[in-house]
Scaffold this active site. Sequence first.
Site, mmCIF file in Angstrom:
data_model
loop_
_atom_site.group_PDB
_atom_site.id
_atom_site.type_symbol
_atom_site.label_atom_id
_atom_site.label_comp_id
_atom_site.label_asym_id
_atom_site.label_seq_id
_atom_site.Cartn_x
_atom_site.Cartn_y
_atom_site.Cartn_z
ATOM 1 N N ASP A 32 -43.789 -6.226 39.351
ATOM 2 C CA ASP A 32 -42.905 -5.106 39.053
ATOM 3 C C ASP A 32 -43.339 -3.938 39.933
ATOM 4 O OD1 ASP A 32 -41.033 -4.551 36.246
ATOM 5 O OD2 ASP A 32 -41.557 -2.823 37.494
ATOM 6 N N ASP A 56 -42.497 -4.206 45.388
ATOM 7 C CA ASP A 56 -41.090 -3.843 45.487
ATOM 8 C C ASP A 56 -40.370 -5.055 46.081
ATOM 9 O OD1 ASP A 56 -38.579 -2.867 46.332
ATOM 10 O OD2 ASP A 56 -39.381 -0.879 46.784
ATOM 11 N N SER A 134 -25.566 -12.521 35.911
ATOM 12 C CA SER A 134 -24.989 -11.703 34.845
ATOM 13 C C SER A 134 -23.628 -12.248 34.473
ATOM 14 C CB SER A 134 -24.835 -10.248 35.326
ATOM 15 O OG SER A 134 -24.071 -9.475 34.426
ATOM 16 N N TYR A 147 -22.087 -3.586 40.988
ATOM 17 C CA TYR A 147 -23.002 -4.433 40.216
ATOM 18 C C TYR A 147 -22.456 -5.860 40.145
ATOM 19 C CZ TYR A 147 -25.783 -6.123 36.271
ATOM 20 O OH TYR A 147 -26.613 -6.862 35.459
#
Length: 258
Positions: A32, A56, A134, A147
């Site tokens: 993270d 990153d 998603s 997104y």
Amino acid sequence: MKRIFITGGGSGIGAATARLFAERGWQVGLADINATALAQTAASLPAGRASTHVMDVRDRDQWQAALADFAGPDGGIDVLMNNAGIAVGGPLIVNSWDEIDRVVAINLMGVVNGAKIGHRHLKAAGGCLLNTASAAGIYGGPGIGIYAATKFAVRGLTESLDIEWAADGIRVRSLMPSFIETPLLDAGVAGTNHNVRETVRAGGMEITPVVDAAEAAWRAVHGDAVHTVVGKTARRMAFAARWMPGGLRKQLRRRAMR
């Protein structure tokens, strides 16, 4: 002992997945950009089951170093979970160029980086690449254009690589969650005074517990389905997109006009 490397492991789906896999005997590599969040997640895992890697996902040199460190001498990683991502909402014409560039760099190119750099480690273990997509990658909705575009891209990459990498003994899977109880829901919606959480509740949609997403990650890694949908909204959307796309389109248009 099997090993899973998870980006975005400091919170949300990444942290919940890390806890579940660690409790079931796996060694976990937590990655993270937030060192404090990483330390908190690591502290919640069984002793000795986690290593932390501040990185990153946009930085390929950091990817190389973190995966090599976690894999160790044999070079193998059983599961690489490309989970790091950020949310941005609001109409495209309201989204700033900086927001657009950042979402694409993290949500799409971060996944591409992990896949390409992680390939040799997964091949060495006959492992699985798990990408967090998603429900926005099932059918694009109003106010989430950029997104959704990144999540459709992750979906397409997953399908392509599952075929492309079969000869290398690597399985490629995706999670397609709807609205999960994570910090992403606290992101603001461009052009409004609301965050994602408030917008979801105002639309009458449910927020799924994060532990459900972790269980879905376990099923995805151990199952044969390329995509695993998570949450009632995602399941309804997948059904409607397949069997009644016209009705789904009309419903989303009505929602956008409110």
